[in-house]
Scaffold this motif. Structure first.
Motif, PDB file in Angstrom:
ATOM      1  N   ALA A   1       0.817  -1.217   0.000  1.00 44.24           N
ATOM      2  CA  ALA A   1       0.000   0.000   0.000  1.00 44.24           C
ATOM      3  C   ALA A   1       0.850   1.266   0.000  1.00 44.24           C
ATOM      4  O   ALA A   1       0.320   2.371   0.071  1.00 44.24           O
ATOM      5  N   ASN A   2       2.155   1.094  -0.069  1.00 39.28           N
ATOM      6  CA  ASN A   2       3.103   2.222  -0.031  1.00 39.28           C
ATOM      7  C   ASN A   2       2.936   3.063   1.229  1.00 39.28           C
ATOM      8  O   ASN A   2       2.961   4.294   1.179  1.00 39.28           O
ATOM      9  N   GLU A   3       2.778   2.373   2.362  1.00 41.00           N
ATOM     10  CA  GLU A   3       2.598   3.067   3.642  1.00 41.00           C
ATOM     11  C   GLU A   3       3.705   2.733   4.642  1.00 41.00           C
ATOM     12  O   GLU A   3       3.538   2.951   5.838  1.00 41.00           O
ATOM     13  N   VAL A   4       4.827   2.198   4.161  1.00 35.69           N
ATOM     14  CA  VAL A   4       5.915   1.822   5.067  1.00 35.69           C
ATOM     15  C   VAL A   4       6.859   2.996   5.309  1.00 35.69           C
ATOM     16  O   VAL A   4       6.987   3.899   4.485  1.00 35.69           O
ATOM     17  N   THR A   5       7.502   2.938   6.464  1.00 38.98           N
ATOM     18  CA  THR A   5       8.556   3.902   6.747  1.00 38.98           C
ATOM     19  C   THR A   5       9.825   3.427   6.039  1.00 38.98           C
ATOM     20  O   THR A   5       9.876   2.316   5.500  1.00 38.98           O
ATOM     21  N   VAL A   6      10.850   4.236   6.071  1.00 37.54           N
ATOM     22  CA  VAL A   6      12.123   3.864   5.449  1.00 37.54           C
ATOM     23  C   VAL A   6      12.677   2.604   6.116  1.00 37.54           C
ATOM     24  O   VAL A   6      13.153   1.683   5.440  1.00 37.54           O
ATOM     25  N   ASP A   7      12.598   2.552   7.431  1.00 37.18           N
ATOM     26  CA  ASP A   7      13.096   1.381   8.168  1.00 37.18           C
ATOM     27  C   ASP A   7      12.286   0.124   7.829  1.00 37.18           C
ATOM     28  O   ASP A   7      12.847  -0.958   7.645  1.00 37.18           O
ATOM     29  N   GLU A   8      10.972   0.256   7.755  1.00 41.34           N
ATOM     30  CA  GLU A   8      10.127  -0.890   7.430  1.00 41.34           C
ATOM     31  C   GLU A   8      10.395  -1.381   6.011  1.00 41.34           C
ATOM     32  O   GLU A   8      10.413  -2.582   5.756  1.00 41.34           O
ATOM     33  N   LYS A   9      10.614  -0.456   5.106  1.00 45.31           N
ATOM     34  CA  LYS A   9      10.927  -0.832   3.729  1.00 45.31           C
ATOM     35  C   LYS A   9      12.229  -1.631   3.682  1.00 45.31           C
ATOM     36  O   LYS A   9      12.328  -2.634   2.965  1.00 45.31           O
ATOM     37  N   ALA A  10      13.213  -1.216   4.451  1.00 39.92           N
ATOM     38  CA  ALA A  10      14.487  -1.930   4.503  1.00 39.92           C
ATOM     39  C   ALA A  10      14.299  -3.337   5.064  1.00 39.92           C
ATOM     40  O   ALA A  10      14.917  -4.297   4.574  1.00 39.92           O
ATOM     41  N   ILE A  11      13.435  -3.485   6.063  1.00 39.35           N
ATOM     42  CA  ILE A  11      13.161  -4.805   6.640  1.00 39.35           C
ATOM     43  C   ILE A  11      12.537  -5.714   5.590  1.00 39.35           C
ATOM     44  O   ILE A  11      12.940  -6.871   5.428  1.00 39.35           O
ATOM     45  N   VAL A  12      11.547  -5.209   4.864  1.00 32.54           N
ATOM     46  CA  VAL A  12      10.881  -6.008   3.834  1.00 32.54           C
ATOM     47  C   VAL A  12      11.865  -6.394   2.747  1.00 32.54           C
ATOM     48  O   VAL A  12      11.920  -7.564   2.328  1.00 32.54           O
ATOM     49  N   GLU A  13      12.651  -5.455   2.278  1.00 33.44           N
ATOM     50  CA  GLU A  13      13.595  -5.752   1.199  1.00 33.44           C
ATOM     51  C   GLU A  13      14.667  -6.737   1.650  1.00 33.44           C
ATOM     52  O   GLU A  13      15.092  -7.594   0.871  1.00 33.44           O
ATOM     53  N   SER A  14      15.075  -6.659   2.898  1.00 28.39           N
ATOM     54  CA  SER A  14      16.019  -7.635   3.439  1.00 28.39           C
ATOM     55  C   SER A  14      15.365  -9.011   3.519  1.00 28.39           C
ATOM     56  O   SER A  14      15.974 -10.026   3.163  1.00 28.39           O
ATOM     57  N   TRP A  15      14.136  -9.055   3.968  1.00 20.02           N
ATOM     58  CA  TRP A  15      13.378 -10.312   4.068  1.00 20.02           C
ATOM     59  C   TRP A  15      13.215 -10.953   2.699  1.00 20.02           C
ATOM     60  O   TRP A  15      13.307 -12.169   2.557  1.00 20.02           O
ATOM     61  N   LEU A  16      12.996 -10.134   1.672  1.00 21.92           N
ATOM     62  CA  LEU A  16      12.820 -10.654   0.314  1.00 21.92           C
ATOM     63  C   LEU A  16      14.071 -11.348  -0.209  1.00 21.92           C
ATOM     64  O   LEU A  16      13.978 -12.303  -0.983  1.00 21.92           O
ATOM     65  N   THR A  17      15.239 -10.879   0.217  1.00 24.96           N
ATOM     66  CA  THR A  17      16.485 -11.468  -0.280  1.00 24.96           C
ATOM     67  C   THR A  17      16.883 -12.736   0.470  1.00 24.96           C
ATOM     68  O   THR A  17      17.803 -13.422   0.050  1.00 24.96           O
ATOM     69  N   GLU A  18      16.172 -13.057   1.568  1.00 24.65           N
ATOM     70  CA  GLU A  18      16.521 -14.236   2.356  1.00 24.65           C
ATOM     71  C   GLU A  18      16.332 -15.535   1.583  1.00 24.65           C
ATOM     72  O   GLU A  18      17.159 -16.430   1.673  1.00 24.65           O
ATOM     73  N   ASN A  19      15.227 -15.659   0.859  1.00 26.24           N
ATOM     74  CA  ASN A  19      15.026 -16.843   0.006  1.00 26.24           C
ATOM     75  C   ASN A  19      13.934 -16.571  -1.019  1.00 26.24           C
ATOM     76  O   ASN A  19      13.161 -15.618  -0.891  1.00 26.24           O
ATOM     77  N   SER A  20      13.844 -17.431  -2.028  1.00 27.49           N
ATOM     78  CA  SER A  20      12.899 -17.212  -3.121  1.00 27.49           C
ATOM     79  C   SER A  20      11.448 -17.413  -2.677  1.00 27.49           C
ATOM     80  O   SER A  20      10.532 -16.858  -3.282  1.00 27.49           O
ATOM     81  N   ALA A  21      11.225 -18.193  -1.627  1.00 27.95           N
ATOM     82  CA  ALA A  21       9.867 -18.400  -1.131  1.00 27.95           C
ATOM     83  C   ALA A  21       9.274 -17.089  -0.609  1.00 27.95           C
ATOM     84  O   ALA A  21       8.068 -16.860  -0.733  1.00 27.95           O
ATOM     85  N   ASN A  22      10.117 -16.243  -0.052  1.00 23.72           N
ATOM     86  CA  ASN A  22       9.641 -14.955   0.453  1.00 23.72           C
ATOM     87  C   ASN A  22       9.153 -14.076  -0.695  1.00 23.72           C
ATOM     88  O   ASN A  22       8.107 -13.437  -0.603  1.00 23.72           O
TER      89      ASN A  22
END
Length: 88
Positions: free
Chosen positions: A17-38
């Protein structure tokens, strides 16, 4: 573990929804790189998000017509008095 899954889903919803803070966006993007299932999970949520948004936009309700329909039915009802007698 379940609490962690719920937390990431909340972040992903905010991310979509494009409602994340800069820190939250970094958490999501880090989580996405953990594995392809994410990434696949985010893709599935994105599909649901887009379909829900499209459905919301496609619905139209004519509230004036609905109210007129209700009013016409209310006006046709007969009223009658019912006498209630307390038990003796």
């Amino acid at each position: 573990m379940r609490n962690s899954e719920e937390h990431i889903d909340e972040l992903l919803a905010k991310y979509l929804a494009n409602e994340v803070t800069v820190d939250e966006k970094a958490i999501v993007e880090s989580w996405l790189t953990e594995n392809s299932a994410n990434a696949k999970h985010l893709d599935q949520l994105n599909l649901i998000f887009n379909q829900a948004t499209a459905l919301k936009e496609a619905q139209y309700f004519d509230t004036d017509a609905a109210w007129e329909k209700v009013k016409s039915k209310l006006g046709k009802q007969e009223t009658r008095a019912i006498e209630f007698k307390p038990p003796s």
